[in-house]
Design a protein around this motif. Structure first.
Motif, mmCIF file in Angstrom:
data_model
loop_
_atom_site.group_PDB
_atom_site.id
_atom_site.type_symbol
_atom_site.label_atom_id
_atom_site.label_comp_id
_atom_site.label_asym_id
_atom_site.label_seq_id
_atom_site.Cartn_x
_atom_site.Cartn_y
_atom_site.Cartn_z
ATOM 1 N N HIS A 30 0.914 -1.265 -0.123
ATOM 2 C CA HIS A 30 -0.053 -0.059 -0.091
ATOM 3 C C HIS A 30 0.934 1.232 -0.064
ATOM 4 C CE1 HIS A 30 -3.609 2.257 0.677
ATOM 5 N NE2 HIS A 30 -3.198 2.953 1.876
ATOM 6 N N LEU A 31 1.812 1.331 1.053
ATOM 7 C CA LEU A 31 2.795 2.387 0.896
ATOM 8 C C LEU A 31 3.533 2.544 -0.399
ATOM 9 C CD1 LEU A 31 3.730 4.837 2.555
ATOM 10 C CD2 LEU A 31 5.473 3.240 3.591
ATOM 11 N N SER A 32 4.027 1.470 -0.782
ATOM 12 C CA SER A 32 4.896 1.516 -2.141
ATOM 13 C C SER A 32 4.171 1.968 -3.160
ATOM 14 C CB SER A 32 5.505 0.132 -2.277
ATOM 15 O OG SER A 32 6.232 -0.534 -1.097
ATOM 16 N N VAL A 33 2.731 1.593 -3.280
ATOM 17 C CA VAL A 33 2.422 1.996 -4.571
ATOM 18 C C VAL A 33 2.051 3.723 -4.438
ATOM 19 C CG1 VAL A 33 0.167 1.852 -5.800
ATOM 20 C CG2 VAL A 33 1.082 -0.303 -5.044
ATOM 21 N N ALA A 34 1.694 3.999 -3.337
ATOM 22 C CA ALA A 34 1.388 5.470 -2.973
ATOM 23 C C ALA A 34 2.713 6.344 -3.235
ATOM 24 C CB ALA A 34 1.177 5.792 -1.739
ATOM 25 N N CYS A 35 3.848 5.689 -3.206
ATOM 26 C CA CYS A 35 5.311 6.393 -3.323
ATOM 27 C C CYS A 35 5.602 6.289 -4.665
ATOM 28 C CB CYS A 35 6.174 5.896 -2.431
ATOM 29 S SG CYS A 35 6.053 6.033 -0.858
ATOM 30 N N ILE A 36 5.414 5.019 -5.382
ATOM 31 C CA ILE A 36 5.406 4.864 -6.749
ATOM 32 C C ILE A 36 4.859 5.980 -7.579
ATOM 33 C CG2 ILE A 36 5.328 3.689 -8.811
ATOM 34 C CD1 ILE A 36 6.015 1.189 -6.971
ATOM 35 N N LEU A 37 3.427 6.310 -7.263
ATOM 36 C CA LEU A 37 2.455 7.252 -7.863
ATOM 37 C C LEU A 37 3.177 8.404 -7.871
ATOM 38 C CD1 LEU A 37 0.003 7.855 -9.370
ATOM 39 C CD2 LEU A 37 -1.282 7.898 -7.086
ATOM 40 N N PHE A 38 3.369 8.960 -6.282
ATOM 41 C CA PHE A 38 4.025 10.110 -6.067
ATOM 42 C C PHE A 38 5.322 10.543 -7.097
ATOM 43 C CE2 PHE A 38 7.595 12.635 -3.850
ATOM 44 C CZ PHE A 38 6.558 13.598 -3.337
ATOM 45 N N ALA A 39 6.373 9.522 -6.931
ATOM 46 C CA ALA A 39 7.391 9.593 -7.840
ATOM 47 C C ALA A 39 7.205 9.819 -9.255
ATOM 48 C CB ALA A 39 8.367 8.407 -7.634
ATOM 49 N N TYR A 40 6.065 9.143 -9.890
ATOM 50 C CA TYR A 40 5.536 8.953 -11.105
ATOM 51 C C TYR A 40 5.065 10.369 -11.749
ATOM 52 C CZ TYR A 40 3.348 7.528 -15.696
ATOM 53 O OH TYR A 40 3.185 7.495 -17.014
ATOM 54 N N LEU A 41 4.205 11.100 -10.902
ATOM 55 C CA LEU A 41 3.692 12.408 -10.991
ATOM 56 C C LEU A 41 4.716 13.438 -10.861
ATOM 57 C CD1 LEU A 41 0.302 12.134 -9.155
ATOM 58 C CD2 LEU A 41 0.659 12.060 -11.767
ATOM 59 N N TYR A 42 5.751 13.393 -9.911
ATOM 60 C CA TYR A 42 6.792 14.408 -9.857
ATOM 61 C C TYR A 42 7.497 14.220 -11.151
ATOM 62 C CZ TYR A 42 9.610 17.396 -7.175
ATOM 63 O OH TYR A 42 10.187 18.465 -6.643
ATOM 64 N N TYR A 43 7.825 13.202 -11.511
ATOM 65 C CA TYR A 43 8.592 12.713 -12.695
ATOM 66 C C TYR A 43 8.006 13.553 -14.108
ATOM 67 C CZ TYR A 43 11.056 10.517 -16.862
ATOM 68 O OH TYR A 43 11.398 10.439 -17.739
ATOM 69 N N LEU A 44 6.813 13.263 -14.052
ATOM 70 C CA LEU A 44 5.948 13.996 -15.154
ATOM 71 C C LEU A 44 6.302 15.622 -15.198
ATOM 72 C CD1 LEU A 44 2.699 11.781 -15.533
ATOM 73 C CD2 LEU A 44 4.769 11.852 -16.984
ATOM 74 N N ALA A 45 5.804 15.863 -13.797
ATOM 75 C CA ALA A 45 5.835 17.608 -13.509
ATOM 76 C C ALA A 45 7.380 18.108 -13.861
ATOM 77 C CB ALA A 45 5.796 17.982 -12.163
ATOM 78 N N GLY A 46 8.373 17.169 -13.584
ATOM 79 C CA GLY A 46 9.863 17.478 -14.114
ATOM 80 C C GLY A 46 10.029 17.767 -15.582
ATOM 81 N N VAL A 47 9.205 16.697 -16.206
ATOM 82 C CA VAL A 47 9.332 16.396 -17.659
ATOM 83 C C VAL A 47 9.022 17.740 -18.339
ATOM 84 C CG1 VAL A 47 8.530 15.341 -19.828
ATOM 85 C CG2 VAL A 47 9.311 14.033 -17.785
ATOM 86 N N LEU A 48 7.878 18.398 -17.748
ATOM 87 C CA LEU A 48 7.112 19.575 -18.250
ATOM 88 C C LEU A 48 7.971 20.776 -18.052
ATOM 89 C CD1 LEU A 48 3.498 18.622 -17.318
ATOM 90 C CD2 LEU A 48 4.499 18.800 -19.548
ATOM 91 N N LYS A 49 9.108 20.572 -17.112
ATOM 92 C CA LYS A 49 10.031 22.105 -17.222
ATOM 93 C C LYS A 49 10.733 22.177 -18.401
ATOM 94 C CE LYS A 49 11.395 22.412 -12.444
ATOM 95 N NZ LYS A 49 12.644 22.403 -11.420
ATOM 96 N N ARG A 50 10.937 23.613 -18.637
ATOM 97 C CA ARG A 50 11.808 23.880 -19.584
ATOM 98 C C ARG A 50 13.232 23.560 -19.648
ATOM 99 N NH1 ARG A 50 10.911 29.413 -23.050
ATOM 100 N NH2 ARG A 50 12.525 28.970 -24.833
ATOM 101 N N ARG A 51 13.606 22.868 -20.559
ATOM 102 C CA ARG A 51 14.985 22.627 -20.729
ATOM 103 C C ARG A 51 16.067 23.565 -20.341
ATOM 104 N NH1 ARG A 51 19.313 23.045 -23.810
ATOM 105 N NH2 ARG A 51 18.150 23.814 -25.469
ATOM 106 N N PRO A 52 16.948 23.466 -19.116
ATOM 107 C CA PRO A 52 17.865 24.421 -18.843
ATOM 108 C C PRO A 52 19.047 24.730 -19.723
ATOM 109 C CG PRO A 52 18.448 22.390 -17.951
ATOM 110 C CD PRO A 52 16.998 22.043 -18.687
ATOM 111 N N ASP A 53 19.525 25.775 -19.900
ATOM 112 C CA ASP A 53 20.807 26.153 -20.897
ATOM 113 C C ASP A 53 21.976 25.445 -20.453
ATOM 114 O OD1 ASP A 53 19.059 27.519 -22.314
ATOM 115 O OD2 ASP A 53 19.560 29.423 -21.362
ATOM 116 N N LEU A 54 22.931 24.800 -21.181
ATOM 117 C CA LEU A 54 24.128 24.503 -20.740
ATOM 118 C C LEU A 54 25.013 25.383 -20.708
ATOM 119 C CD1 LEU A 54 24.188 21.060 -22.710
ATOM 120 C CD2 LEU A 54 23.696 21.232 -20.531
ATOM 121 N N LYS A 55 25.994 25.051 -19.808
ATOM 122 C CA LYS A 55 27.088 25.984 -19.612
ATOM 123 C C LYS A 55 28.351 25.532 -20.112
ATOM 124 C CE LYS A 55 24.879 28.540 -16.004
ATOM 125 N NZ LYS A 55 25.025 28.937 -14.505
ATOM 126 N N ARG A 56 28.409 24.538 -21.028
ATOM 127 C CA ARG A 56 29.830 24.067 -21.702
ATOM 128 C C ARG A 56 29.453 23.476 -22.689
ATOM 129 N NH1 ARG A 56 31.489 18.895 -17.721
ATOM 130 N NH2 ARG A 56 30.283 17.239 -18.778
#
Length: 361
Positions: free
Chosen positions: A172-198
């Motif tokens: 039960h806890l593991s599935v909740a945490c997997i869902l949390f991680a999955y949604l947080y990952y999708l939110a991260g994917v939606l961020k604009r790509r950063p500019d590289l400095k090299r």
């Protein structure tokens, strides 16, 4: 071909849509974190079996009069937890545990509504990209599955036990945490790509696989923590750094067959939770020092730094929770901090992936 991480060619409207969806997903992640904390309180107060039926819709309405309270209390009196542990409990005492479980279930319903209604809104308005649609549907179905797992867990304690199965609690806890991680990952994917400095970027040496490994290890540690909670293993061996007066205590494999000790021996379950915590500290610090020494964008360095700080805080909270014999405030802080560590670990994957995508363009 464009991938979800490429955002250089997106229109202003596309970027605005991404930002709205990202904020919505982060809000859902916050609600899941809150849900995990309330679930932890429900476990610590032995409230999880106070509602003996699963009514996904009607169950949202609590007892409204004395007769309904008595009816609910009578149902609780029929299960082993009352007969063995709580015989003689008053109605007011029953209400104290009922409200924790009812609040936990209500929050689950609220999360479902806060996910489904905005999803339909964004979808109908054409704000959800084609690549994101199946991923959001998957998240919604996973949330529904989590509700069913919650009842499956509760059902394990209604007949022949005085508490829920530690195996089902861990799922039960593991599935909740997997869902949390999955949604947080999708939110991260939606961020604009950063500019590289090299100018040059070594894709194979960017630490991405290490970042994935850290996420997996954090999820594994959360699973082990659920076993600790399910066996009340934190109530025993309340010393640190030694355990039962030893670095490696005797009695780790007294149960037969040997493998069952990893799941049902309180000493072994607590010991493995301690050991994985030390491993996590080592891996996170090795990864963090590697990332911070490299010439990379500042967001990555900051995230690596805060992940190192977070894991130290988490270990500290774990130790003081153990030494205090699991007081509620420390235990819940420890549980909440675990999801913050998970969020930072997922964010590290997202930043590294965005840099990898930039290097391949």
């Amino acid at each position: 071909m464009s991938t979800p991480f490429h955002s250089l060619d997106l229109s202003a409207q596309d970027l605005a849509d991404r930002r709205q969806i990202r904020l919505w997903l982060l809000f859902i992640c916050f609600l899941i974190l809150l849900m995990v904390v309330v679930g932890g309180a429900t476990r610590l107060t032995d409230s999880g079996l106070s509602i003996t039926e699963w009514k996904p819709v009607h169950g949202a309405i609590p007892p409204l009069n004395a007769a309904e309270w008595e009816e609910e209390f009578e149902k609780y009196k029929q299960i082993p937890q009352y007969k063995v542990l709580n015989e003689g409990m008053t109605l007011d005492e029953f209400k104290g545990i009922f409200w924790w479980e009812w609040g936990h279930r209500l929050l689950g319903r609220v999360i479902g509504l806060f996910f489904f209604i905005p999803l339909v809104w964004f979808w109908v308005r054409g704000q959800v990209s084609s690549w994101l649609k199946p991923r959001l549907v998957t998240a919604f179905l996973l949330g529904g599955l989590q509700g069913a797992i919650g009842w499956w867990m509760v059902a394990s304690g209604l007949v022949n036990r005085v508490d829920v199965s530690q195996y089902r609690l861990a799922v039960h806890l593991s599935v909740a945490c997997i869902l949390f991680a999955y949604l947080y990952y999708l939110a991260g994917v939606l961020k604009r790509r950063p500019d590289l400095k090299r100018d040059h970027w070594d894709v194979f040496g960017n630490g991405l696989w290490g970042a994935y490994a850290i996420v997996a290890l954090v999820l594994f540690q959360l699973f082990l923590g659920a076993l600790v909670a399910g066996l009340n293993a934190g109530m025993t061996f309340n010393t640190w750094p030694l355990m039962d007066g030893q670095i490696i205590p005797s009695g780790l494999f007294v149960m037969s067959p040997w493998w069952i000790n990893f799941f049902e021996n309180a000493m072994t379950v607590q010991f493995q939770h301690r050991m994985v915590a030390y491993l996590l500290v080592a891996v996170i610090f090795l990864q963090g020092f590697y990332l911070m020494r490299s010439s990379r964008e500042e967001g990555l360095k900051h995230n690596a730094f805060w992940l190192m700080i977070a894991i130290v805080v988490q270990v500290f909270l774990g130790v003081v929770t153990l030494l205090g014999v699991v007081p509620m405030d420390r235990a819940l802080a420890h549980q909440a901090m675990a999801l913050i560590v998970l969020a930072l670990a997922v964010e590290q994957v997202c930043v590294l992936r965005r840099e990898e995508e930039a290097a391949l363009r």
